[in-house]
Motif scaffolding. Structure first.
Motif, PDB file in Angstrom:
ATOM      1  N   SER A  96      87.653  -6.888 -80.601  1.00 38.36           N
ATOM      2  CA  SER A  96      87.503  -7.768 -81.902  1.00 38.36           C
ATOM      3  C   SER A  96      88.825  -7.978 -82.250  1.00 38.36           C
ATOM      4  N   SER A  97      89.237  -9.149 -82.936  1.00 41.88           N
ATOM      5  CA  SER A  97      90.544  -9.145 -83.208  1.00 41.88           C
ATOM      6  C   SER A  97      90.523  -8.745 -84.587  1.00 41.88           C
ATOM      7  N   VAL A  98      89.473  -8.595 -85.300  1.00 39.56           N
ATOM      8  CA  VAL A  98      89.387  -7.967 -86.711  1.00 39.56           C
ATOM      9  C   VAL A  98      89.679  -6.548 -86.755  1.00 39.56           C
ATOM     10  N   LYS A  99      88.905  -5.943 -85.727  1.00 45.03           N
ATOM     11  CA  LYS A  99      88.882  -4.247 -85.885  1.00 45.03           C
ATOM     12  C   LYS A  99      89.531  -3.825 -84.397  1.00 45.03           C
ATOM     13  N   GLY A 100      89.907  -4.585 -83.810  1.00 42.84           N
ATOM     14  CA  GLY A 100      90.463  -4.150 -82.510  1.00 42.84           C
ATOM     15  C   GLY A 100      89.904  -3.036 -81.666  1.00 42.84           C
ATOM     16  N   GLU A 101      88.570  -3.222 -81.645  1.00 48.15           N
ATOM     17  CA  GLU A 101      87.343  -2.385 -80.815  1.00 48.15           C
ATOM     18  C   GLU A 101      86.621  -3.158 -79.995  1.00 48.15           C
ATOM     19  N   TYR A 102      86.290  -2.665 -78.838  1.00 46.94           N
ATOM     20  CA  TYR A 102      85.178  -3.123 -77.931  1.00 46.94           C
ATOM     21  C   TYR A 102      83.959  -2.828 -78.580  1.00 46.94           C
ATOM     22  N   TYR A 103      83.187  -4.010 -78.844  1.00 47.49           N
ATOM     23  CA  TYR A 103      81.895  -3.905 -79.467  1.00 47.49           C
ATOM     24  C   TYR A 103      80.824  -3.667 -78.562  1.00 47.49           C
ATOM     25  N   LEU A 104      80.030  -2.737 -78.413  1.00 51.25           N
ATOM     26  CA  LEU A 104      78.689  -2.672 -77.937  1.00 51.25           C
ATOM     27  C   LEU A 104      77.647  -3.674 -77.936  1.00 51.25           C
ATOM     28  N   PRO A 105      77.782  -4.265 -79.387  1.00 55.99           N
ATOM     29  CA  PRO A 105      76.672  -5.234 -79.492  1.00 55.99           C
ATOM     30  C   PRO A 105      76.932  -6.734 -78.918  1.00 55.99           C
ATOM     31  N   ASP A 106      78.344  -6.641 -78.234  1.00 52.28           N
ATOM     32  CA  ASP A 106      78.626  -7.890 -77.680  1.00 52.28           C
ATOM     33  C   ASP A 106      77.825  -8.161 -76.283  1.00 52.28           C
ATOM     34  N   ILE A 107      77.073  -6.818 -75.838  1.00 51.77           N
ATOM     35  CA  ILE A 107      76.247  -6.963 -74.677  1.00 51.77           C
ATOM     36  C   ILE A 107      75.318  -7.993 -74.639  1.00 51.77           C
ATOM     37  N   VAL A 108      74.786  -8.517 -75.875  1.00 49.10           N
ATOM     38  CA  VAL A 108      73.812  -9.445 -75.937  1.00 49.10           C
ATOM     39  C   VAL A 108      74.343 -10.937 -75.402  1.00 49.10           C
ATOM     40  N   LYS A 109      75.744 -10.918 -75.348  1.00 41.12           N
ATOM     41  CA  LYS A 109      76.293 -12.354 -74.859  1.00 41.12           C
ATOM     42  C   LYS A 109      76.176 -12.134 -73.132  1.00 41.12           C
ATOM     43  N   MET A 110      75.993 -10.880 -72.558  1.00 44.20           N
ATOM     44  CA  MET A 110      76.274 -10.820 -71.163  1.00 44.20           C
ATOM     45  C   MET A 110      74.719 -10.704 -70.460  1.00 44.20           C
ATOM     46  N   ALA A 111      73.796 -10.410 -71.386  1.00 44.86           N
ATOM     47  CA  ALA A 111      72.469 -10.179 -70.469  1.00 44.86           C
ATOM     48  C   ALA A 111      71.364 -10.470 -71.556  1.00 44.86           C
ATOM     49  N   PRO A 112      70.244 -11.067 -71.326  1.00 45.85           N
ATOM     50  CA  PRO A 112      69.164 -11.343 -72.130  1.00 45.85           C
ATOM     51  C   PRO A 112      68.761  -9.910 -72.756  1.00 45.85           C
ATOM     52  N   THR A 113      68.853 -10.262 -74.205  1.00 43.58           N
ATOM     53  CA  THR A 113      68.663  -8.789 -74.997  1.00 43.58           C
ATOM     54  C   THR A 113      67.563  -9.105 -75.987  1.00 43.58           C
ATOM     55  N   ALA A 114      66.414  -8.331 -76.104  1.00 40.25           N
ATOM     56  CA  ALA A 114      65.434  -8.688 -76.991  1.00 40.25           C
ATOM     57  C   ALA A 114      65.561  -7.771 -78.266  1.00 40.25           C
ATOM     58  N   SER A 115      65.257  -8.346 -79.442  1.00 36.25           N
ATOM     59  CA  SER A 115      65.172  -7.684 -80.774  1.00 36.25           C
ATOM     60  C   SER A 115      63.982  -6.997 -80.626  1.00 36.25           C
ATOM     61  N   CYS A 116      64.093  -5.788 -81.193  1.00 35.57           N
ATOM     62  CA  CYS A 116      62.832  -5.104 -81.580  1.00 35.57           C
ATOM     63  C   CYS A 116      62.902  -4.514 -83.120  1.00 35.57           C
ATOM     64  N   MET A 117      61.920  -5.183 -83.909  1.00 31.59           N
ATOM     65  CA  MET A 117      62.137  -5.057 -85.374  1.00 31.59           C
ATOM     66  C   MET A 117      61.175  -3.754 -85.880  1.00 31.59           C
ATOM     67  N   THR A 118      61.888  -2.788 -86.529  1.00 25.63           N
ATOM     68  CA  THR A 118      60.838  -1.847 -86.855  1.00 25.63           C
ATOM     69  C   THR A 118      60.611  -2.089 -88.575  1.00 25.63           C
ATOM     70  N   GLU A 119      59.432  -1.653 -88.803  1.00 24.21           N
ATOM     71  CA  GLU A 119      59.274  -2.148 -90.543  1.00 24.21           C
ATOM     72  C   GLU A 119      59.704  -0.841 -91.265  1.00 24.21           C
ATOM     73  N   ASP A 120      60.162   0.110 -90.609  1.00 23.02           N
ATOM     74  CA  ASP A 120      60.752   1.383 -91.274  1.00 23.02           C
ATOM     75  C   ASP A 120      62.169   1.609 -91.256  1.00 23.02           C
ATOM     76  N   TYR A 121      62.776   0.807 -92.365  1.00 22.49           N
ATOM     77  CA  TYR A 121      64.355   0.900 -92.133  1.00 22.49           C
ATOM     78  C   TYR A 121      64.700   2.204 -92.325  1.00 22.49           C
ATOM     79  N   VAL A 122      63.915   3.186 -92.957  1.00 23.17           N
ATOM     80  CA  VAL A 122      64.383   4.468 -93.073  1.00 23.17           C
ATOM     81  C   VAL A 122      64.952   5.254 -91.832  1.00 23.17           C
TER      82      VAL A 122
END
Ligand code: UD1
Ligand code: MG
Length: 491
Positions: free
Chosen positions: A208-234
């Motif tokens: 990342s140009s901002v934080k200078g770190e390799y971001y794990l969330p960037d994986i979504v650009k490499m392979a189809p990744t599904a979101s799985c939403m929980t209602e329980d944010y806690v």
């Protein structure tokens, strides 16, 4: 293909906002460390291994605290440690797990070490979401009223189809993207191909140009990744400071008390009861206001605790009554009445039907069935038989300034009030001790021990004393009058 699951817990971060000498993962919630809560959530998934990615700063303390495996008594899983040095971001952290990955692993669940409220049910949803979307990976997401600080989930058109277009970190997000309130939990299910894809991402996307770190969330650009939403944010919330730790502990306490109520325990003022996760309560236990139950304390059926009891590793039997009692490392059998204001110290064992009254302290003492310690006693290093009665104010003098000694008291012994018993000492069955005695020698069975000066009555002595005192009083009054007169004459 059979799933062979590994769990990778990312824990190389520094717990800066905790301002603590120890890692935040080793701070406790209801008696159990933050990292143990995370491990408890993954055990039911029966993973093949758990890998902890740590930094050089917390390697020793994590290893010392957790050892080489983790078990809940039924399921046991080996713990593997992987060092990340330097810390170049979450993608880089996950890559450190690859060299220690066990053979044949097919899937990997990645969790942050500091989100202790996660549970196995929520994690199982990751498999369903991935399969339903026909994706390679899945990410647990939640809607947050205030999403600040989290990565935001961007969907490619229809959010319902579940495939994620991008995850944008707060620091990199546009104004508009910051309004998105579906957030990345930092919890993922990956196929084992993730490592290869992350290495590729490092080349093609880079840091990342901002934080200078390799971001794990960037994986979504490499392979189809599904979101799985929980209602329980806690369940996805992380612990970054002590305020959040306290909040999480309240969440856990509320859930613990609720589950005990559902199991048949009455709480008079539930919000005033603090308890550890490992306490055990039978049906029909009643907990009054202001009670604290710690370190595996156990309470039997029909027992009433409180108000104001602290049970710390104490095992209390059935149908007992405790009020304002502190009990540490001790055992209490059935039908025992204790309190108010009693201190049961380690090694105390009260057998059935014992009564302990107010202002009594016991330590290392076995009190036999039906015996009574009704008021104001210290009972240390002793065995009492059955139906012993110890009078008010009796002290067991167990310490000679250097060594502790024991006192043994037979069945049906009666010790009169305000006696001092000097250890080592044996009092035989059925013996009496006259009140006010200092007992320094063994007392045989059925004997009466009198350890004090014999009383003597002197006829008329008190009346004579009173007359003498009266005369002294009058004499002093006359002297004061004379002195006042002399002083007046001078002026
Ligand atoms: C991360 C996610 C964000 C998500 C959030 C959820 C990234 C880039 N962002 O952000 O999308 O919403 O978690 O809480 O992943 N860690 C390491 N090594 C590192 C960096 C981090 O082990 O080099 C560990 C940390 O100890 C922590 C976890 O990874 O347990 C997450 O790192 P953190 O710095 O808290 O990431 P966030 O900024 O919260
Ligand atoms: Mg974080």
């Amino acid at each position: 293909m059979d799933v062979r699951l590994a769990i990778v817990i990312l824990a190389a971060g520094k717990s800066t906002r905790f301002h603590s000498k120890k890692s935040k993962l080793l701070h406790t919630i209801c008696g159990q460390t933050v990292i143990e809560w995370v491990l408890d959530a993954v055990l039911p998934l029966e993973p093949h291994q758990v890998i902890l990615v740590h930094g050089p700063h917390n390697e020793a303390e994590l290893h010392d605290a957790l050892g080489d495996d983790y078990s809940d008594g039924e399921i046991n899983v080996p713990l593997t440690y992987a060092l990340q040095q330097p810390a170049l971001g979450t993608a880089h952290a996950l890559l450190q797990a690859e060299p220690v990955l066990a053979e044949g692993i097919t899937d990997i669940i990645v969790l942050p070490g500091d989100a202790p409220l996660i549970d196995d049910e929520t994690l199982r949803m990751l498999f369903e979401a991935r399969d339903a979307a026909g994706a390679e990976h899945s990410v647990l997401t939640a809607l947050m009223e205030d999403p600040s600080g989290y990565g935001r989930i961007l969907h490619d058109g229809d959010p319902e189809n579940g495939i994620i277009e991008a995850i944008v970190e707060e620091a990199d997000a546009t104004e508009e993207q910051r309004f998105i309130n579906e957030v990345n939990s930092g919890m993922y299910l990956f196929s084992v191909r993730v490592f290869e894809q992350l290495r590729k991402a490092a080349e093609t996307i880079g840091k990342s140009s901002v934080k200078g770190e390799y971001y794990l969330p960037d994986i979504v650009k490499m392979a189809p990744t599904a979101s799985c939403m929980t209602e329980d944010y806690v369940s996805i919330s992380g612990i970054n400071d002590r305020e959040q730790l306290a909040w999480a502990e309240q969440e856990v306490l509320t859930a613990l008390r609720r589950s005990w109520m559902q199991a048949g325990v009455t709480f008079r003022m539930p919000e005033t009861v603090y308890m550890h996760a490992d306490v055990k309560l039978d049906e029909d236990v009643e907990i009054g206001p202001n009670c604290v139950l710690l370190n595996g304390a156990e309470v039997g059926r029909g027992t009433v605790i409180g108000p104001g009891c602290v049970l710390d590793n104490a095992n209390i039997g059935e149908n007992c009554t405790l009020m304002h009692v502190r009990a540490l490392d001790c055992d209490v059998d059935d039908n025992v009445t204790i309190g108010p204001y009693v201190n049961l110290r380690p090694g105390t064992h009260l057998q059935d039907n014992v009564k302990v009254g107010n202002f009594v302290e016991t330590k290392n003492a076995v009190i036999g069935t039906g015996s009574k310690l009704p008021h104001l006693q210290y009972i240390g290093d002793a065995e009492l038989g059955e139906n012993v009665n110890i009078g008010a104010g009796t002290i067991f003098c167990n310490y000679d300034g250097v060594n502790k000694h024991r006192i043994s008291i037979g069945n049906n012994v009666f010790v009169g009030s305000n006696s001092s018993l000097q250890a080592p000492l044996t009092i035989g069955e059925g013996a009496y001790v006259a009140m006010g005695s200092a007992v320094t020698k063994d007392v045989p069975q059925d004997a009466l021990a009198v350890g004090r000066a014999r009383q003597e009555n002197k006829e008329g002595y008190a009346a004579r004393l009173r007359e003498k005192a009266q005369r002294l009083k009058e004499q002093r009054a006359m002297e004061r009058e004379r002195e006042a007169g002399e002083a007046g004459g001078k002026s």
